[in-house]
Design an enzyme around this catalytic site. Structure first.
Site, PDB file in Angstrom:
ATOM      1  N   ASP A 117       2.269   3.078   2.891  1.00 54.79           N
ATOM      2  CA  ASP A 117       1.261   4.234   2.731  1.00 54.79           C
ATOM      3  C   ASP A 117       1.735   5.580   2.296  1.00 54.79           C
ATOM      4  O   ASP A 117       1.605   5.981   0.984  1.00 54.79           O
ATOM      5  CB  ASP A 117       0.286   4.193   3.814  1.00 54.79           C
ATOM      6  CG  ASP A 117      -1.016   4.992   3.266  1.00 54.79           C
ATOM      7  OD1 ASP A 117      -1.290   5.298   2.035  1.00 54.79           O
ATOM      8  OD2 ASP A 117      -2.028   5.384   4.276  1.00 54.79           O
ATOM      9  N   GLN A 163      -9.821   9.059  -5.176  1.00 55.69           N
ATOM     10  CA  GLN A 163      -9.399   9.713  -3.946  1.00 55.69           C
ATOM     11  C   GLN A 163     -10.578  10.695  -3.531  1.00 55.69           C
ATOM     12  O   GLN A 163     -10.816  10.632  -2.188  1.00 55.69           O
ATOM     13  CB  GLN A 163      -8.221  10.687  -4.478  1.00 55.69           C
ATOM     14  CG  GLN A 163      -7.860  11.824  -3.191  1.00 55.69           C
ATOM     15  CD  GLN A 163      -7.235  10.947  -1.986  1.00 55.69           C
ATOM     16  OE1 GLN A 163      -5.853  10.426  -1.911  1.00 55.69           O
ATOM     17  NE2 GLN A 163      -8.013  10.689  -0.784  1.00 55.69           N
ATOM     18  N   HIS A 193       0.645  -1.240   0.033  1.00 57.36           N
ATOM     19  CA  HIS A 193       0.044  -0.140   0.015  1.00 57.36           C
ATOM     20  C   HIS A 193       0.851   1.271  -0.043  1.00 57.36           C
ATOM     21  O   HIS A 193       1.541   1.572   0.966  1.00 57.36           O
ATOM     22  CB  HIS A 193      -0.939   0.082   1.178  1.00 57.36           C
ATOM     23  CG  HIS A 193      -2.041   1.087   1.206  1.00 57.36           C
ATOM     24  ND1 HIS A 193      -3.269   0.752   0.898  1.00 57.36           N
ATOM     25  CD2 HIS A 193      -1.883   2.485   1.248  1.00 57.36           C
ATOM     26  CE1 HIS A 193      -4.040   1.966   0.823  1.00 57.36           C
ATOM     27  NE2 HIS A 193      -3.157   2.904   0.999  1.00 57.36           N
ATOM     28  N   HIS A 199      -9.426   1.590  -0.190  1.00 57.45           N
ATOM     29  CA  HIS A 199      -9.366   2.235   1.101  1.00 57.45           C
ATOM     30  C   HIS A 199     -10.549   2.129   1.619  1.00 57.45           C
ATOM     31  O   HIS A 199     -11.648   2.450   1.254  1.00 57.45           O
ATOM     32  CB  HIS A 199      -9.209   3.707   0.932  1.00 57.45           C
ATOM     33  CG  HIS A 199      -7.604   4.198   0.388  1.00 57.45           C
ATOM     34  ND1 HIS A 199      -6.931   3.826  -0.783  1.00 57.45           N
ATOM     35  CD2 HIS A 199      -6.531   4.755   1.008  1.00 57.45           C
ATOM     36  CE1 HIS A 199      -5.861   4.039  -0.737  1.00 57.45           C
ATOM     37  NE2 HIS A 199      -5.489   4.910   0.396  1.00 57.45           N
ATOM     38  N   GLU A 219     -11.355   3.861   6.540  1.00 54.40           N
ATOM     39  CA  GLU A 219     -10.142   4.547   7.362  1.00 54.40           C
ATOM     40  C   GLU A 219     -10.787   5.820   7.972  1.00 54.40           C
ATOM     41  O   GLU A 219     -10.723   7.047   7.706  1.00 54.40           O
ATOM     42  CB  GLU A 219      -9.249   5.245   6.090  1.00 54.40           C
ATOM     43  CG  GLU A 219      -8.093   5.584   6.910  1.00 54.40           C
ATOM     44  CD  GLU A 219      -6.807   6.423   5.922  1.00 54.40           C
ATOM     45  OE1 GLU A 219      -7.117   6.524   4.453  1.00 54.40           O
ATOM     46  OE2 GLU A 219      -5.896   6.664   6.321  1.00 54.40           O
ATOM     47  N   HIS A 273       1.344   5.441  -1.994  1.00 56.24           N
ATOM     48  CA  HIS A 273       0.806   6.439  -3.115  1.00 56.24           C
ATOM     49  C   HIS A 273       2.067   7.211  -3.785  1.00 56.24           C
ATOM     50  O   HIS A 273       2.584   8.043  -3.050  1.00 56.24           O
ATOM     51  CB  HIS A 273      -0.018   7.552  -2.119  1.00 56.24           C
ATOM     52  CG  HIS A 273      -1.239   6.985  -1.643  1.00 56.24           C
ATOM     53  ND1 HIS A 273      -2.424   7.071  -2.263  1.00 56.24           N
ATOM     54  CD2 HIS A 273      -1.465   6.342  -0.669  1.00 56.24           C
ATOM     55  CE1 HIS A 273      -3.272   6.321  -1.625  1.00 56.24           C
ATOM     56  NE2 HIS A 273      -2.690   5.853  -0.653  1.00 56.24           N
ATOM     57  N   TRP A 312      -0.030  13.899   3.945  1.00 52.82           N
ATOM     58  CA  TRP A 312      -0.338  13.129   5.237  1.00 52.82           C
ATOM     59  C   TRP A 312       0.584  12.618   5.975  1.00 52.82           C
ATOM     60  O   TRP A 312       0.359  12.159   7.094  1.00 52.82           O
ATOM     61  CB  TRP A 312      -1.092  11.721   4.609  1.00 52.82           C
ATOM     62  CG  TRP A 312      -2.269  12.056   3.785  1.00 52.82           C
ATOM     63  CD1 TRP A 312      -3.697  12.236   4.387  1.00 52.82           C
ATOM     64  CD2 TRP A 312      -2.456  11.956   2.480  1.00 52.82           C
ATOM     65  NE1 TRP A 312      -4.331  12.487   3.060  1.00 52.82           N
ATOM     66  CE2 TRP A 312      -3.872  12.284   2.007  1.00 52.82           C
ATOM     67  CE3 TRP A 312      -1.408  11.995   1.355  1.00 52.82           C
ATOM     68  CZ2 TRP A 312      -4.125  12.376   0.439  1.00 52.82           C
ATOM     69  CZ3 TRP A 312      -1.714  12.008   0.034  1.00 52.82           C
ATOM     70  CH2 TRP A 312      -3.322  12.313  -0.476  1.00 52.82           C
TER      71      TRP A 312
END
Ligand SMILES: [Zn+2]
Length: 426
Positions: free
Chosen positions: A308, A151, A56, A209, A212, A58, A314
């Site tokens: 992630d 997203q 996982h 996702h 979350e 991005h 983030w």
């Protein structure tokens, strides 16, 4: 032979083994192989593992920390808003440059397979095209699997579904989703149905996702398990994050986990991010937010740990080190038993390899000649030290080397060197 690794200890505890690679594949695993090779590595009893796998990530957002500003609240929602500010400013070249730099870090850390979500809510599909480019460029040394990720919400973002389908037609290979970000619980449920049916129709894997959030009533994992079972997608579906499970009622979870197992849905927790982002609305006591890892494992569910984020809207830290991820997962899930610690190592190696459907992964004869020599005696020591990757091998070729970690000491009556190892080399 092209390459022989001498005197290796394997993750399962077998030791004193040589591993011979020819034509990019492992052809022999045995003590003291008589053949020689132009290139040999003396593992000196150290742990030799198949490469790390990140299930996982991005890659479109990575290394963008501070662009155009920093996430002040530290929440998921401000991160998504901040990414929305950055998106129109992205250029094809900059996304490629940052992604390639991260892939260099990954290789240096022995991380040779990454599943990356790629945002499809930008009508230009700029990040999709950039990461497809990156995928081609890194293919000789790193397997990159891309997930079409809406997203801003499949229904909440006006063109997300059409864009997602375009991304799949361009070569993105996994169907993503974000049901907890749709406008209503009902829309979230509907998004899971639509996306799973799309995956079934196109014979693709699914990685959403999912839940979350700290909301104990966010139950899209139940729908994901239901649709997986209904459409016969078992073994090809993963629920990422599942953090609401941390806050759910225990009685409900006692019904839910067997449904996840029955459906064949895998779980991907992201310990660094979950411990940082969840519980932000709590005072004290503060929830940890990580999904129920030991309980899922005990039920026989495949659980992987992902990185992630690394230096993005983030998360301000990270370095592509899956041992860092395993270290955090071990702590947050309190997996301190010997078996628990070993499970954390599997959560960043063989389990994510299975979730991604990687072919030829492992150290058996016939597998790809891909491996990592660690400055550690076993998986537990590797996690404790976030051990140096002494050598990283891809298809029988050494693609990265790092020195062992040690300090030069200047102490009266003490050795001149501290190497942090307790378990001696064999
Ligand atoms: Zn994510």
């Amino acid at each position: 032979m092209d390459l022989i690794v001498r005197n290796a200890t394997l993750p399962d505890g077998r030791t004193g083994l040589d591993i011979a690679i020819r034509g990019g594949r492992i052809v022999e695993v045995a003590p003291r192989i008589a053949a020689t090779a132009p290139e040999e590595i003396d593992a000196a009893g150290n742990l030799v593992t198949p490469p790390f796998v990140d299930s996982h990530f991005h890659l479109d957002a990575t290394l963008s920390y501070g662009l155009p500003r920093i996430n002040r609240s530290g929440t998921l929602l401000e991160g998504i808003a901040l990414w929305g500010e950055l998106k129109p400013l992205l250029t094809h070249e900059a996304v490629i440059e940052r992604a390639l730099k991260y892939c260099d870090w990954a290789v240096a850390r022995g991380l040779l397979a990454i599943r990356s979500h790629v945002d499809v809510c930008d009508d230009r599909l700029l990040a999709v095209e950039a990461l497809l480019d990156v995928k081609r460029q890194v293919a000789p040394y790193l397997d990159l699997q891309l997930v079409a990720f809406p997203q801003d919400g499949l229904f909440r973002s006006p063109h997300a579904l059409a864009n997602l389908k375009r991304a799949l037609s361009l070569g993105v290979e996994v169907v993503g989703g974000i049901p907890h970000f749709e406008r209503t619980m009902a829309d979230g449920t509907e998004s899971v149905r639509v996306l799973c049916e799309l995956a079934a129709e196109k014979n693709l894997r699914v990685d959403m996702h999912c839940d979350e959030t700290d909301d104990p009533l966010s139950r899209h994992i139940e729908t994901l398990a239901y649709q997986t079972q209904r459409l016969g997608l078992g073994g090809r579906v993963a629920g990422s994050h599942l953090t609401s499970m941390h806050s759910m009622d225990n009685y409900y979870v006692s019904k839910l986990i067997p449904l996840i197992k029955e459906a064949g849905v895998a779980a991907i927790a992201n310990p660094l991010i979950n411990i940082t982002i969840q519980g932000r609305h709590d005072t004290y006591p503060k929830r940890r937010g990580l999904t129920r890892v030991p309980e899922l494992l005990a039920a026989g569910v495949d659980v992987a740990f992902g990185q992630d984020c690394t230096m993005d809207p983030w998360y301000s830290l990270g370095s592509g080190d899956m041992l860092d991820v395993a270290h955090m997962g071990l702590h947050v899930a309190q997996m301190t038993s010997v078996e628990g610690m070993r499970a954390c190592f599997r959560a960043v190696t063989e389990t994510p390899a299975k979730i991604l459907g990687l072919q030829g992964y492992g150290l058996d004869i016939g597998c790809n000649g891909d491996l990592v020599v660690l400055d550690a005696a076993n998986p537990i020591e590797a996690i404790r030290l976030r051990a140096a990757r002494l050598a990283v091998v891809r298809r029988g070729k050494i693609i990265s080397r790092s020195p062992a970690a040690h300090a030069e000491l200047n102490l009266p009556g003490r050795p001149a060197r501290a190497d942090f190892r307790l378990n001696s080399r064999a």
